[in-house]
Design a protein around this motif. Structure first.
Motif, short mmCIF file in Angstrom:
data_model
loop_
_atom_site.label_atom_id
_atom_site.label_comp_id
_atom_site.label_asym_id
_atom_site.label_seq_id
_atom_site.Cartn_x
_atom_site.Cartn_y
_atom_site.Cartn_z
N MET A 69 67.02 39.29 41.86
CA MET A 69 66.21 38.67 42.90
C MET A 69 65.11 37.82 42.26
SD MET A 69 64.37 40.38 46.20
CE MET A 69 65.90 40.71 47.04
N TYR B 42 59.64 37.75 52.25
CA TYR B 42 58.81 38.93 52.14
C TYR B 42 57.38 38.55 52.50
CZ TYR B 42 62.18 42.02 49.82
OH TYR B 42 63.25 42.82 49.54
N PHE C 6 58.87 47.65 47.81
CA PHE C 6 57.87 47.46 46.76
C PHE C 6 56.73 48.46 46.87
CE2 PHE C 6 59.01 43.56 44.59
CZ PHE C 6 59.93 42.99 45.45
N GLY C 7 56.16 48.77 45.71
CA GLY C 7 54.90 49.47 45.68
C GLY C 7 53.75 48.49 45.86
N GLU C 8 52.54 49.01 45.90
CA GLU C 8 51.37 48.17 46.13
C GLU C 8 50.92 47.43 44.89
OE1 GLU C 8 49.40 50.60 49.89
OE2 GLU C 8 48.20 50.13 48.12
N GLN D 230 53.33 39.83 52.10
CA GLN D 230 52.41 40.69 51.35
C GLN D 230 51.02 40.57 51.95
OE1 GLN D 230 51.58 39.56 47.30
NE2 GLN D 230 51.35 41.69 46.66
N LEU E 287 64.68 45.18 48.71
CA LEU E 287 63.79 45.84 47.77
C LEU E 287 62.59 46.40 48.52
CD1 LEU E 287 63.65 43.47 44.67
CD2 LEU E 287 65.16 45.40 45.12
N GLU F 299 57.89 55.60 50.90
CA GLU F 299 57.41 54.39 50.28
C GLU F 299 57.36 54.55 48.77
OE1 GLU F 299 53.60 53.78 52.09
OE2 GLU F 299 52.60 55.18 50.75
N VAL F 300 57.27 53.43 48.09
CA VAL F 300 57.14 53.40 46.65
C VAL F 300 55.66 53.50 46.31
CG1 VAL F 300 57.54 52.03 44.57
CG2 VAL F 300 59.21 51.97 46.45
N SER G 107 46.09 43.30 49.61
CA SER G 107 46.01 44.63 48.99
C SER G 107 47.09 45.59 49.48
CB SER G 107 44.63 45.25 49.24
OG SER G 107 43.62 44.41 48.74
N ARG G 108 48.18 45.05 49.92
CA ARG G 108 49.28 45.91 50.36
C ARG G 108 50.57 45.48 49.67
NH1 ARG G 108 48.73 49.22 54.63
NH2 ARG G 108 50.50 50.13 53.54
N GLN G 109 51.58 46.33 49.81
CA GLN G 109 52.83 45.99 49.15
C GLN G 109 53.62 44.97 49.95
OE1 GLN G 109 52.08 48.90 50.77
NE2 GLN G 109 53.84 50.28 50.60
N MET G 110 54.55 44.35 49.27
CA MET G 110 55.44 43.39 49.93
C MET G 110 56.42 44.12 50.84
SD MET G 110 56.37 40.41 47.22
CE MET G 110 56.51 41.41 45.77
N ILE G 111 56.61 43.57 52.01
CA ILE G 111 57.58 44.14 52.93
C ILE G 111 58.53 43.04 53.41
CG2 ILE G 111 56.16 46.05 53.73
CD1 ILE G 111 55.36 44.38 56.12
N LEU G 112 59.74 43.45 53.67
CA LEU G 112 60.75 42.49 54.08
C LEU G 112 60.49 42.01 55.50
CD1 LEU G 112 63.49 41.12 53.39
CD2 LEU G 112 64.59 43.07 54.51
N PHE H 38 54.53 45.03 39.81
CA PHE H 38 55.11 45.65 40.99
C PHE H 38 56.37 46.42 40.63
CE2 PHE H 38 52.51 43.83 44.23
CZ PHE H 38 52.16 42.55 43.80
#
Lengths: 111, 116
Positions: A99, A37, B107-109, A39, B105, B3-4, A42-47, B91
């Protein structure tokens, strides 16, 4: 319990170069999934990429590829032709019953 | 792209106070999760939620923590009496499959909680 270890808290790469982020894990299971993942700040985690343990072929997604060594329980991420937008925290994750994440590697890309 | 979303993005609270962190998962997802990340440390699993009940929880998720899905869209994490060591980024994540299979998964920020 499964553990995921990322031994490189920080890595740096020159733009357009290649960098490899390492990850090892511990498990007694034979069937599981591994993920990287990303990150951004200041942003969300993305695959970024996913690998099924039963597949011997290493997963690839454009500039991202993995070196999956099941016997060694190693799952490294190679980023080719690094771009400024690749700068982020990278988390390795193991998915079995739930996870679990590694501590992360902060990647800096130098112009 | 769905998005979350999480609110608040940052909350400061006094030790001993109750805090509720809110999450709106992706609408067709069925599995919901809370993770936390203490500054400089790894992302830790707290709890997973499916079919209106907790499916799994970690040793971190003690009696001070609770989750609920009050209205079919929100998924909340409540910390009943906050401690200094609860300061972390929390999160929320959702998935259309259980993570033990192939589930990615989303995820939100994150919600940053600071306990003073």
């Amino acid at each position: 319990a499964q553990t995921v270890t990322q031994s490189q808290p920080e890595m740096s790469v020159q733009e357009a170069e290649t960098v490899t982020l390492s990850c090892t894990y511990d498990t007694s299971e034979s069937d599981y999934y591994l993920f990287w993942y990303k990150q951004p700040p200041s942003r969300q985690m993305i695959l970024v990429i996913r690998q099924e343990a039963y597949k011997q072929q290493n997963a690839t997604e454009n500039r991202f590829s993995v070196n999956f060594q099941k016997a060694a329980k190693s799952f490294s991420l190679k980023i080719s032709d690094s771009q400024l937008g690749d700068a982020a925290m990278f988390f390795c994750a193991y998915s079995g019953d739930d996870m679990r994440f590694g501590a992360g590697t902060r990647l800096t890309v130098k112009p | 792209e769905p998005e979350v979303t999480q609110t608040p993005s940052h909350q400061v609270t006094q030790m001993g106070q109750e805090v509720i962190l809110r999450c709106v998962p992706i609408s067709n997802h069925l599995y919901f999760y809370w993770y936390r990340q203490i500054l400089g440390q790894k992302v830790e699993f707290l709890v997973s939620f499916y079919n209106n009940e907790i499916s799994e929880k970690s040793e971190i998720f003690d009696d001070q923590f609770s989750v609920e899905r009050p209205d079919g869209s929100n998924f909340t994490l409540k910390i009943r009496s906050t401690k200094l060591e609860d300061s972390a980024m929390y999160f929320c994540a959702s998935s259309d499959q259980v993570t033990g299979v192939t589930g990615e998964l989303f995820f939100g920020e994150g919600s940053r909680l600071t306990v003073l």
